[in-house]
Enzyme design. Structure first.
Site, mmCIF file in Angstrom:
data_model
loop_
_atom_site.group_PDB
_atom_site.id
_atom_site.type_symbol
_atom_site.label_atom_id
_atom_site.label_comp_id
_atom_site.label_asym_id
_atom_site.label_seq_id
_atom_site.Cartn_x
_atom_site.Cartn_y
_atom_site.Cartn_z
ATOM 1 N N LYS A 93 0.816 -1.211 0.000
ATOM 2 C CA LYS A 93 0.000 0.000 0.000
ATOM 3 C C LYS A 93 0.854 1.268 0.000
ATOM 4 O O LYS A 93 0.567 2.235 -0.710
ATOM 5 C CB LYS A 93 -0.934 -0.036 1.212
ATOM 6 N N ARG A 169 -10.538 2.150 9.029
ATOM 7 C CA ARG A 169 -10.135 0.780 9.329
ATOM 8 C C ARG A 169 -11.257 -0.024 9.989
ATOM 9 O O ARG A 169 -11.137 -1.233 10.124
ATOM 10 C CB ARG A 169 -8.933 0.782 10.280
ATOM 11 N N ARG A 233 13.058 -5.988 12.835
ATOM 12 C CA ARG A 233 12.248 -5.346 13.859
ATOM 13 C C ARG A 233 11.508 -6.401 14.666
ATOM 14 O O ARG A 233 11.154 -7.469 14.153
ATOM 15 C CB ARG A 233 11.267 -4.369 13.218
ATOM 16 N N ARG A 244 -1.533 -9.516 12.870
ATOM 17 C CA ARG A 244 -1.943 -8.243 12.273
ATOM 18 C C ARG A 244 -2.850 -8.473 11.068
ATOM 19 O O ARG A 244 -3.809 -7.723 10.851
ATOM 20 C CB ARG A 244 -0.709 -7.430 11.858
#
Length: 584
Positions: A93, A169, A233, A244
């Site tokens: 995105k 969202r 990370r 997620r």
């Protein structure tokens, strides 16, 4: 505007025509100059004596550009795009947002950026958000919604349009936007399989010195030195990536349902350029549709059939409507994999059999067609045939005389001129980098046949699409008055390999060109439509849709439709009984 355009002979072309100097000209060259100066979306118009009256009569027209300076605000509003893009983590995105902003100049609005900006500036909203963030809690919907609404009220979003990145969202956020009157023109949804999303996340690495993100497979570091200092990370693990993605999937269905009518699903499991090509196609279509609707309400009543087509010169609204109609058909045909495409737009100014025919209108349509594909990133070869024959028999059809020089003088704009190349007709004209070939009005001349060169060009271009615009490919007598018999069957067979993908033809009494009785229209992949012109009162008319047929209607079908009957081709039995009914 003086712009250069690459040609097959590498000669720079200059646009030297001005709108003002051509305003009242009556010659072919000057009339074309007026049109050549009018780029897509411009506000210029034909300053004909009845232009004002035409504009009043045509407020309901669906068009992509305005013809009056008084309509400038509407056109400006119609040219502004409002886009929402959604996608799971690692769907690409962010990359696509960068490309969209670069191409369309939209104001990019990301809730993450908004929150960081509000916190950095110490605003009341920023202080409230920081309190939740410091406590490890999600920022409440209402606070985020207020920030987004405030950002959408800024002047740049009004003039440039906006791109909402990953927002809304949740269903609550989507409902809040709707209640606030924030409605997108397009809702882009990037679709990527879960397994690919996880691979993209797990393979990501961060360079702590530059904060640049790499991927071990798709975007590896450029040196061993950089590779040695990369870190992963803490949230770029398979477990957290799956979590997620699941959270995203729980909410996205409800959000999508709120924007079902605006939804465009894009396959994100491809290269970024392929993904962006689909996005560009969707946004260009949305922009065209929006510009068309901005011309006025109530246009569905005539379903794409303008009136007053005998008023000459045609207004900018009328011409632009048919340009958009033909271009949409061409795009649909190319996207469907058609390789040999024929477009026939025979409104009065484009019909060489009528005394109101204007070469400038044909050239303008040619340019719009080239622009349509060039804006999609295609390299377009624009072709017009040159002189045929030799010696005293050399020459070309009168309809095309001087058109190459006019094409060279046209304003092709700065945005896409590097993707448009001029050429002639022949196999040698096709370059490896050409994506689409468009040939303007190919036709035979007395004693000379263009079909051999045309066939060679089509075969050289295969499998790339070749579009012929308003062709006239019937056999003509030779200089001695003898028909070209040799090879005629083969030539006829070749011309029939082009599939008619757009047709606009007015209907008259046999042997006449006035009055207009109706129209025959087809835009791929839609069916053929038969319209009947109906006089309502003096100077007021409409076109009624009488019938839709899957194939080209015969004159008998048209007569039946005008009489309110079912066209006989739709009622005759098929198979052996249909054949026998025709015999007896």
């Amino acid at each position: 505007m003086a712009l250069s355009l690459q040609t097959s002979s590498a000669v720079p072309l200059r646009a030297a025509f001005s709108q003002d100097s051509a305003r009242d000209a009556t010659s072919v060259s000057a009339a074309f100059a007026l049109r050549a100066a009018t780029t897509r979306g411009s506000q210029s118009c034909v300053r004909a004596g009845n232009a004002t009256a035409q504009r009043q009569q045509w407020r309901s027209l669906k068009v992509a550009a305005s013809s009056a300076t008084t309509a400038e605000p509407a056109v400006e509003e119609a040219s502004v795009l409002r886009v929402i893009i959604s996608g799971a983590p690692a769907s690409g995105k962010g990359t696509q947002c960068e490309e969209i902003v670069k191409k369309y100049g939209l104001a990019h609005i990301s809730t993450g950026d908004l929150l960081r900006d509000e916190v950095a500036r110490g605003t009341e909203s920023g202080r409230q958000a920081k309190a939740f963030m410091d406590a490890g809690q999600l920022v409440p919907d209402q606070l985020v919604i207020d920030m987004v609404r405030a950002r959408l009220s800024h002047p740049d979003t009004q003039h440039k349009g906006w791109l909402l990145d990953g927002f809304p969202r949740s269903p609550a956020q989507a409902q809040a936007l709707e209640e606030a009157g924030v409605v997108p023109d397009v809702f882009l949804l990037l679709q990527v399989p879960d397994s690919i999303l996880v691979d993209r996340v797990v393979g990501r690495r961060l360079d702590p010195e530059t904060n640049r993100i790499y991927h071990l497979t798709f975007s590896p570091p450029e040196s061993q030195e950089v590779s040695a200092r990369l870190i992963q990370r803490s949230d770029d693990t398979e477990e957290k990536a799956l979590a997620r993605v699941e959270v995203y999937k729980q909410h996205v269905t409800h959000v999508v349902n709120a924007y079902r009518e605006k939804l465009v699903e894009v396959d994100g499991n491809r290269g970024k350029h392929e993904v962006f090509a689909d996005i560009t196609s969707a946004l260009d279509k949305a922009k065209t549709d929006k510009q068309a609707a901005a011309a006025g309400a109530g246009s569905e009543a005539w379903r794409g059939m303008p009136t007053r087509l005998n008023d000459i010169p045609h207004s900018r609204e009328i011409r632009q409507y048919f340009y958009d109609d033909a271009c949409a058909a061409a795009v649909s045909a190319v996207e469907a994999g058609k390789q040999r495409i024929k477009l026939e737009c025979l409104i009065p100014e484009l019909n060489p059999q009528m005394d109101v025919y204007r070469i400038g209108t044909l050239l303008e349509l040619m340019r719009e067609l080239a622009f349509t594909f060039a804006r999609k990133g295609k390299r377009v070869k624009v072709c017009v045939q040159g002189s045929m024959g030799s010696g005293i028999f050399a020459g070309m059809p009168l309809q095309l005389a001087g058109t190459r020089r006019l094409l060279e003088a046209m304003d092709w704009g700065e945005e896409v001129s590097h993707r448009i190349v001029l050429g002639s007709v022949g196999a040698a004209e096709v370059a490896p980098e050409d994506d689409v070939v468009i040939i303007m009005a190919p036709q035979n001349a007395v004693g000379n046949c263009i079909l051999d060169d045309l066939q060679a060009m089509v075969e050289a271009a295969a499998p790339r699409p070749v579009i012929i615009l308003n062709p006239r490919l019937k056999d003509l007598p030779s200089a001695a008055g003898v028909m070209q018999v040799s090879g005629r069957a083969e030539r006829v067979a070749f011309t029939e390999t082009f599939e008619l993908c757009y047709l606009m033809r007015l209907l008259y009494l046999s042997g006449t060109q006035y009055p207009i009785l109706g129209a025959l229209r087809m835009r791929y992949p839609d069916p053929y439509e038969i319209y009947k012109r109906v006089d309502i009162s003096f100077g007021v008319e409409r076109y009624d849709l009488m019938a839709s047929l899957p194939s080209l209607p015969s004159s008998a079908d048209i007569s039946d439709a005008f009489a309110g009957k079912t066209p006989r081709s739709q009622t005759q039995p098929e198979g052996i009984w249909g054949w026998l009914s025709k015999v007896f």
